[in-house]
Design a protein around this motif. Structure first.
Motif, PDB file in Angstrom:
ATOM      1  N   SER A 116      -3.283  -4.737 -10.294  1.00 59.71           N
ATOM      2  CA  SER A 116      -3.528  -4.693  -8.858  1.00 59.71           C
ATOM      3  C   SER A 116      -2.212  -4.472  -8.122  1.00 59.71           C
ATOM      4  O   SER A 116      -1.145  -4.849  -8.610  1.00 59.71           O
ATOM      5  CB  SER A 116      -4.163  -5.997  -8.376  1.00 59.71           C
ATOM      6  OG  SER A 116      -3.290  -7.083  -8.602  1.00 59.71           O
ATOM      7  N   MET A 117      -2.320  -3.840  -6.956  1.00 56.91           N
ATOM      8  CA  MET A 117      -1.145  -3.634  -6.123  1.00 56.91           C
ATOM      9  C   MET A 117      -1.561  -3.646  -4.669  1.00 56.91           C
ATOM     10  O   MET A 117      -2.590  -3.058  -4.298  1.00 56.91           O
ATOM     11  CB  MET A 117      -0.444  -2.305  -6.431  1.00 56.91           C
ATOM     12  CG  MET A 117       0.827  -2.127  -5.576  1.00 56.91           C
ATOM     13  SD  MET A 117       1.618  -0.528  -5.734  1.00 56.91           S
ATOM     14  CE  MET A 117       2.144  -0.557  -7.423  1.00 56.91           C
ATOM     15  N   VAL A 118      -0.748  -4.320  -3.843  1.00 58.67           N
ATOM     16  CA  VAL A 118      -0.955  -4.330  -2.404  1.00 58.67           C
ATOM     17  C   VAL A 118       0.372  -3.918  -1.786  1.00 58.67           C
ATOM     18  O   VAL A 118       1.409  -4.489  -2.104  1.00 58.67           O
ATOM     19  CB  VAL A 118      -1.359  -5.731  -1.899  1.00 58.67           C
ATOM     20  CG1 VAL A 118      -1.474  -5.751  -0.380  1.00 58.67           C
ATOM     21  CG2 VAL A 118      -2.658  -6.196  -2.553  1.00 58.67           C
ATOM     22  N   VAL A 119       0.318  -2.930  -0.909  1.00 59.22           N
ATOM     23  CA  VAL A 119       1.512  -2.444  -0.233  1.00 59.22           C
ATOM     24  C   VAL A 119       1.393  -2.756   1.239  1.00 59.22           C
ATOM     25  O   VAL A 119       0.381  -2.411   1.872  1.00 59.22           O
ATOM     26  CB  VAL A 119       1.710  -0.927  -0.467  1.00 59.22           C
ATOM     27  CG1 VAL A 119       2.933  -0.414   0.292  1.00 59.22           C
ATOM     28  CG2 VAL A 119       1.807  -0.630  -1.950  1.00 59.22           C
ATOM     29  N   GLY A 120       2.424  -3.423   1.792  1.00 54.96           N
ATOM     30  CA  GLY A 120       2.437  -3.752   3.215  1.00 54.96           C
ATOM     31  C   GLY A 120       3.304  -2.756   3.960  1.00 54.96           C
ATOM     32  O   GLY A 120       4.315  -2.295   3.457  1.00 54.96           O
TER      33      GLY A 120
END
Length: 148
Positions: free
Chosen positions: A139-143
């Motif tokens: 999983s990856m979340v980019v802000g």
């Protein structure tokens, strides 16, 4: 298995745990020489997916140094849930969960990553070293950055 063998096995597993923690901490501290020392010399496998695949430690360390060793990059690596298997006297296999957090100190952009390491460790001249590591992100979340 006698008591001496059991103790030796536990000591080996603890040495591998400490090695992985030393590696992750060195990545956060940008301590290139400690990172290099965590890996065996000569032919090894480092497969970090989109980051690259390397057959020896120096090419990986050079890429790490060019991408991460600047004041702009702030990293936090958290290895957890180790499953270590003592295969033979001088070889251990391991699986680690990774939570990774990255901040671009200039723009404020962030990235969170979750994934799994599959590793192999070998005792060489009395020292445990990483001889194979494969990381796959789940999983990856980019802000977004805070700059205009």
């Amino acid at each position: 298995m006698n008591l001496e063998q059991r103790i030796a096995r536990l000591e080996a597993l603890e040495a591998v745990r400490l090695l992985k923690h030393r590696y992750l901490n060195a990545c956060d501290l940008k301590d290139v020489e400690t990172i290099r020392a965590c890996f065996a010399e000569g032919p090894i496998t480092i497969d970090y997916g989109p980051v690259g695949t390397f057959q020896e430690r120096d090419s990986f360390v050079a890429l790490y140094q060019s991408l991460a060793c600047n004041e702009r990059v702030i990293d936090l690596h958290h290895g957890a849930n180790p499953e270590l298997e003592h295969l033979v006297d001088d070889e251990v296999a391991g699986r680690w969960a990774l939570y990774y957090f990255n901040v671009d100190a200039e723009s404020g952009a962030t990235r969170q990553l979750g994934g799994v390491y599959q590793d192999r460790y070998r005792r060489i001249d009395g020292q445990w070293k990483i001889v194979e590591t494969v990381f796959r992100a789940h999983s990856m979340v980019v802000g977004a950055s805070t700059s205009s």
